[in-house]
Design a protein around this motif. Structure first.
Motif, PDB file in Angstrom:
ATOM      1  N   LEU A  71      31.838  53.976  56.525  1.00 22.47           N
ATOM      2  CA  LEU A  71      31.271  54.689  55.214  1.00 22.47           C
ATOM      3  C   LEU A  71      29.918  54.078  55.027  1.00 22.47           C
ATOM      4  O   LEU A  71      29.187  54.183  54.490  1.00 22.47           O
ATOM      5  CB  LEU A  71      32.837  53.366  54.798  1.00 22.47           C
ATOM      6  N   GLN A  72      29.553  52.671  55.810  1.00 21.44           N
ATOM      7  CA  GLN A  72      27.754  52.150  55.182  1.00 21.44           C
ATOM      8  C   GLN A  72      27.276  53.190  56.044  1.00 21.44           C
ATOM      9  O   GLN A  72      26.018  53.340  55.130  1.00 21.44           O
ATOM     10  CB  GLN A  72      27.540  50.945  56.444  1.00 21.44           C
ATOM     11  N   ARG A  73      27.025  54.438  57.148  1.00 20.31           N
ATOM     12  CA  ARG A  73      26.073  55.404  56.884  1.00 20.31           C
ATOM     13  C   ARG A  73      26.329  56.384  56.096  1.00 20.31           C
ATOM     14  O   ARG A  73      25.550  56.735  55.910  1.00 20.31           O
ATOM     15  CB  ARG A  73      26.894  55.830  58.393  1.00 20.31           C
ATOM     16  N   GLU A  74      27.480  56.331  55.880  1.00 22.09           N
ATOM     17  CA  GLU A  74      28.110  57.562  54.284  1.00 22.09           C
ATOM     18  C   GLU A  74      27.223  56.785  53.089  1.00 22.09           C
ATOM     19  O   GLU A  74      25.988  58.079  52.510  1.00 22.09           O
ATOM     20  CB  GLU A  74      29.166  58.181  54.085  1.00 22.09           C
ATOM     21  N   VAL A  75      27.049  55.279  52.582  1.00 23.27           N
ATOM     22  CA  VAL A  75      26.188  55.673  52.119  1.00 23.27           C
ATOM     23  C   VAL A  75      24.885  55.390  52.097  1.00 23.27           C
ATOM     24  O   VAL A  75      24.291  55.401  51.181  1.00 23.27           O
ATOM     25  CB  VAL A  75      26.668  53.751  51.278  1.00 23.27           C
ATOM     26  N   ALA A  76      24.769  54.988  53.417  1.00 28.52           N
ATOM     27  CA  ALA A  76      22.880  54.741  53.397  1.00 28.52           C
ATOM     28  C   ALA A  76      22.445  56.342  53.259  1.00 28.52           C
ATOM     29  O   ALA A  76      21.557  56.559  52.793  1.00 28.52           O
ATOM     30  CB  ALA A  76      22.889  54.518  55.051  1.00 28.52           C
ATOM     31  N   ALA A  77      23.234  57.727  53.387  1.00 23.33           N
ATOM     32  CA  ALA A  77      22.920  58.815  53.861  1.00 23.33           C
ATOM     33  C   ALA A  77      22.706  59.034  52.616  1.00 23.33           C
ATOM     34  O   ALA A  77      21.380  59.960  52.393  1.00 23.33           O
ATOM     35  CB  ALA A  77      23.894  59.076  54.338  1.00 23.33           C
ATOM     36  N   ALA A  78      23.558  58.871  51.438  1.00 21.98           N
ATOM     37  CA  ALA A  78      23.601  59.038  50.147  1.00 21.98           C
ATOM     38  C   ALA A  78      22.186  58.568  49.224  1.00 21.98           C
ATOM     39  O   ALA A  78      21.320  58.930  48.476  1.00 21.98           O
ATOM     40  CB  ALA A  78      24.556  58.782  49.347  1.00 21.98           C
ATOM     41  N   LEU A  79      21.865  56.650  49.530  1.00 24.68           N
ATOM     42  CA  LEU A  79      21.017  56.287  49.297  1.00 24.68           C
ATOM     43  C   LEU A  79      19.378  56.979  49.495  1.00 24.68           C
ATOM     44  O   LEU A  79      18.989  57.274  48.805  1.00 24.68           O
ATOM     45  CB  LEU A  79      21.186  54.976  49.840  1.00 24.68           C
ATOM     46  N   ASN A  80      19.908  57.101  51.012  1.00 25.65           N
ATOM     47  CA  ASN A  80      18.329  58.001  52.142  1.00 25.65           C
ATOM     48  C   ASN A  80      18.188  59.213  51.111  1.00 25.65           C
ATOM     49  O   ASN A  80      16.745  59.981  51.134  1.00 25.65           O
ATOM     50  CB  ASN A  80      18.592  57.124  52.717  1.00 25.65           C
ATOM     51  N   ASN A  81      18.877  59.659  50.604  1.00 22.34           N
ATOM     52  CA  ASN A  81      18.880  60.975  50.158  1.00 22.34           C
ATOM     53  C   ASN A  81      18.462  61.122  48.589  1.00 22.34           C
ATOM     54  O   ASN A  81      18.029  62.129  47.842  1.00 22.34           O
ATOM     55  CB  ASN A  81      19.701  62.082  50.731  1.00 22.34           C
ATOM     56  N   GLY A  82      18.985  59.977  47.672  1.00 20.81           N
ATOM     57  CA  GLY A  82      18.058  59.907  46.652  1.00 20.81           C
ATOM     58  C   GLY A  82      20.184  60.632  45.923  1.00 20.81           C
ATOM     59  O   GLY A  82      19.456  61.100  44.270  1.00 20.81           O
ATOM     60  N   ARG A  83      21.269  60.493  46.209  1.00 27.52           N
ATOM     61  CA  ARG A  83      22.242  61.369  45.918  1.00 27.52           C
ATOM     62  C   ARG A  83      22.917  60.288  45.091  1.00 27.52           C
ATOM     63  O   ARG A  83      22.982  58.598  44.869  1.00 27.52           O
ATOM     64  CB  ARG A  83      23.178  61.284  47.173  1.00 27.52           C
ATOM     65  N   PRO A  84      22.904  60.575  43.828  1.00 27.85           N
ATOM     66  CA  PRO A  84      24.237  59.187  43.045  1.00 27.85           C
ATOM     67  C   PRO A  84      25.258  59.141  43.379  1.00 27.85           C
ATOM     68  O   PRO A  84      25.439  60.193  44.108  1.00 27.85           O
ATOM     69  CB  PRO A  84      24.264  60.157  41.691  1.00 27.85           C
ATOM     70  N   ILE A  85      25.934  57.677  43.062  1.00 30.45           N
ATOM     71  CA  ILE A  85      26.897  57.157  44.119  1.00 30.45           C
ATOM     72  C   ILE A  85      28.268  56.636  43.017  1.00 30.45           C
ATOM     73  O   ILE A  85      27.722  55.818  41.585  1.00 30.45           O
ATOM     74  CB  ILE A  85      26.662  56.327  44.608  1.00 30.45           C
ATOM     75  N   ILE A  86      29.267  57.110  42.621  1.00 30.16           N
ATOM     76  CA  ILE A  86      30.521  57.127  41.827  1.00 30.16           C
ATOM     77  C   ILE A  86      31.364  56.301  42.852  1.00 30.16           C
ATOM     78  O   ILE A  86      32.208  56.974  43.576  1.00 30.16           O
ATOM     79  CB  ILE A  86      31.254  58.289  41.244  1.00 30.16           C
TER      80      ILE A  86
END
Length: 106
Positions: A71-86
């Motif tokens: 889950l940490q890797r998925e969140v990091a990938a989202a943040l690194n790619n500028g994806r909004p997170i809900i």
């Protein structure tokens, strides 16, 4: 973008994730779900690509997620790619967990 939403969750939160995914789909979203196939060392590039292609990442937060490297890797990938997170709180999480600190779930 190839997919509209990436749903990140731990297996312990599968029921909550199923409900969130079903609601997104009922409202016209295409959903890619976290799964064991993507969560392997050799498939990490595919995981990062899948998360990076999502318009939004939905994270099901729970005590199980607090301890999850994937889950940490998925969140990091989202943040690194500028994806909004809900964030969807499936259960209360510790205020000093990485999930709370990173995603500001207060």
């Amino acid at each position: 973008m190839a997919i509209a939403a990436y749903l990140a969750f731990e297996p312990a939160d599968e029921e909550a994730a199923r409900q969130v995914g079903a609601e997104l789909e009922r409202n016209g979203w295409t959903v890619a779900r976290s799964n064991a196939e993507l969560r392997t060392a050799e498939r990490t590039p595919a995981l990062i690509q899948t998360v990076g292609e999502a318009a939004v990442v939905v994270v099901v937060a729970s005590p199980a997620g607090q301890d999850s490297l994937w889950l940490q890797r998925e969140v990091a990938a989202a943040l690194n790619n500028g994806r909004p997170i809900i964030v969807v709180l499936a259960a209360p999480i510790s205020s000093d967990s990485w999930l709370s600190a990173t995603l500001d779930v207060a």
